[in-house]
Write a protein that holds these residues in place. Structure first.
Motif, PDB file in Angstrom:
ATOM      1  N   GLU A 169      -2.758   4.348   2.146  1.00  0.00           N
ATOM      2  CA  GLU A 169      -2.392   5.446   3.033  1.00  0.00           C
ATOM      3  C   GLU A 169      -3.456   5.688   4.092  1.00  0.00           C
ATOM      4  OE1 GLU A 169      -1.833  10.166   3.433  1.00  0.00           O
ATOM      5  OE2 GLU A 169      -3.449   9.149   2.398  1.00  0.00           O
ATOM      6  N   GLU A 171      -6.257   4.196   6.973  1.00  0.00           N
ATOM      7  CA  GLU A 171      -6.519   3.034   7.824  1.00  0.00           C
ATOM      8  C   GLU A 171      -7.761   2.274   7.378  1.00  0.00           C
ATOM      9  OE1 GLU A 171      -6.321   3.461  12.016  1.00  0.00           O
ATOM     10  OE2 GLU A 171      -4.455   4.602  11.992  1.00  0.00           O
ATOM     11  N   ASP A 189       0.140   8.391   6.277  1.00  0.00           N
ATOM     12  CA  ASP A 189      -0.603   8.551   7.526  1.00  0.00           C
ATOM     13  C   ASP A 189      -0.954   7.220   8.173  1.00  0.00           C
ATOM     14  OD1 ASP A 189      -0.533  11.291   7.343  1.00  0.00           O
ATOM     15  OD2 ASP A 189      -2.515  11.480   6.424  1.00  0.00           O
ATOM     16  N   GLU A 191       1.029   4.586   8.228  1.00  0.00           N
ATOM     17  CA  GLU A 191       2.262   3.809   8.403  1.00  0.00           C
ATOM     18  C   GLU A 191       2.251   2.938   9.657  1.00  0.00           C
ATOM     19  OE1 GLU A 191       7.091   4.413   9.049  1.00  0.00           O
ATOM     20  OE2 GLU A 191       5.782   6.164   8.813  1.00  0.00           O
ATOM     21  N   ASN A 192       1.675   3.423  10.724  1.00  0.00           N
ATOM     22  CA  ASN A 192       1.701   2.688  11.990  1.00  0.00           C
ATOM     23  C   ASN A 192       0.431   1.880  12.248  1.00  0.00           C
ATOM     24  OD1 ASN A 192       4.295   3.718  12.759  1.00  0.00           O
ATOM     25  ND2 ASN A 192       3.300   5.669  13.252  1.00  0.00           N
ATOM     26  N   CYS A 193      -0.383   1.721  11.222  1.00  0.00           N
ATOM     27  CA  CYS A 193      -1.632   0.971  11.392  1.00  0.00           C
ATOM     28  C   CYS A 193      -1.337  -0.489  11.742  1.00  0.00           C
ATOM     29  CB  CYS A 193      -2.459   1.046  10.108  1.00  0.00           C
ATOM     30  SG  CYS A 193      -4.024   0.147  10.197  1.00  0.00           S
ATOM     31  N   LYS A 194      -1.891  -0.961  12.846  1.00  0.00           N
ATOM     32  CA  LYS A 194      -1.587  -2.304  13.344  1.00  0.00           C
ATOM     33  C   LYS A 194      -2.150  -3.408  12.458  1.00  0.00           C
ATOM     34  CE  LYS A 194      -5.587  -2.579  16.485  1.00  0.00           C
ATOM     35  NZ  LYS A 194      -6.259  -1.379  15.934  1.00  0.00           N
ATOM     36  N   TYR A 198       2.851  -4.826   6.530  1.00  0.00           N
ATOM     37  CA  TYR A 198       4.108  -4.142   6.208  1.00  0.00           C
ATOM     38  C   TYR A 198       3.907  -2.636   6.339  1.00  0.00           C
ATOM     39  CZ  TYR A 198       4.684  -8.752   4.130  1.00  0.00           C
ATOM     40  OH  TYR A 198       4.721 -10.107   3.933  1.00  0.00           O
ATOM     41  N   HIS A 199       5.008  -1.931   6.622  1.00  0.00           N
ATOM     42  CA  HIS A 199       4.928  -0.499   6.886  1.00  0.00           C
ATOM     43  C   HIS A 199       6.106   0.226   6.252  1.00  0.00           C
ATOM     44  CE1 HIS A 199       3.059  -2.778  10.194  1.00  0.00           C
ATOM     45  NE2 HIS A 199       2.183  -1.808  10.258  1.00  0.00           N
ATOM     46  N   PRO A 201       7.364   4.670   5.392  1.00  0.00           N
ATOM     47  CA  PRO A 201       6.960   6.081   5.336  1.00  0.00           C
ATOM     48  C   PRO A 201       6.374   6.456   3.981  1.00  0.00           C
ATOM     49  CG  PRO A 201       9.126   5.856   6.339  1.00  0.00           C
ATOM     50  CD  PRO A 201       8.793   4.526   5.756  1.00  0.00           C
TER      51      PRO A 201
END
Length: 218
Positions: A169, A171, A189, A191-194, A198-199, A201
């Motif tokens: 959760e 980064e 939090d 979820e959108n980490c580059k 995989y991602h 919610p």
């Protein structure tokens, strides 16, 4: 091929983020150090001493090594007070079902957490017997984004890093996984980490065991 899943604890399996926030908030207020939700997110996945050293950069004075250790112990005491009533009700949606489904399909499961309270938290959640291995803050020297805790978990599982998927959760945890050759599923939090392969919610919104078995995660 993924043979094991290594879970971070806070924010992935259990809702202790608010407990950490309140503990840090009280400590920083006592020291006159600014602290808010945005700063709190930056500390996710860090050991409490690494987090404390980051916070003390904003202090108006310098702290001795002894003072830093004392403040770290104080933070841990405050956090312990916050989790005293922790129980099964605090397991995050989908977490228990995910762990159980993975085990049913023969996929090994472990904990990779910088928290020194990980074993106690698992015991309060009645989840301690579910995991094949636990690597926590009591067994490592370096917190995330250093990959030490994940490498230790893989070692305890007797598996190479590339056969392990990390669920994170924070980064800093995603970065730690990438640094040691593990793929990461970023939730919450992060979820959108580059840096994550995989991602999602949350664990409640995917079937992780089936994704691994089908090769959607490989």
């Amino acid at each position: 091929m993924i043979q094991a899943v290594i879970f971070a604890l806070d924010g992935v399996l259990v809702n202790t983020d608010e407990c950490h926030y309140r503990a840090w908030k009280q400590l920083t207020e006592d020291q006159g150090i600014p602290y808010d939700r945005k700063i709190s997110q930056k500390l996710q996945g860090m050991s409490y001493l690494d987090g404390l050293k980051l916070l003390l950069r904003k202090a108006e004075r310098k702290y001795s090594p002894g003072e830093i250790l004392a403040l770290g112990a104080r933070k841990n005491d405050l956090f312990s007070e916050q989790i005293a009533d922790l129980g099964k009700k605090d397991i995050l949606p989908g977490a228990l079902e995910t762990v159980q489904a993975l085990k049913e399909k023969g996929i090994r499961v472990a904990i990779g957490s910088a928290s020194e309270n990980a074993t106690g938290i698992l015991r309060r959640l009645q989840m301690e017997k579910l995991f094949d291995a636990v690597a926590d803050g009591n067994q490592i020297t370096h917190g995330k984004p250093d990959p030490e805790v994940f490498l230790l978990a893989a070692k305890k599982l007797n598996l190479p890093p590339e056969c392990c998927l990390v669920v994170e959760e924070g980064e800093t945890g995603v970065v730690a996984a990438k640094r040691c050759g593990m793929q990461a599923l970023a939730v919450g939090d992060a979820e959108n980490c580059k840096d994550a392969a995989y991602h999602a919610p949350s664990l409640a919104q995917i079937n992780l065991a089936e994704m691994i078995e089908s090769g959607a995660i490989a």
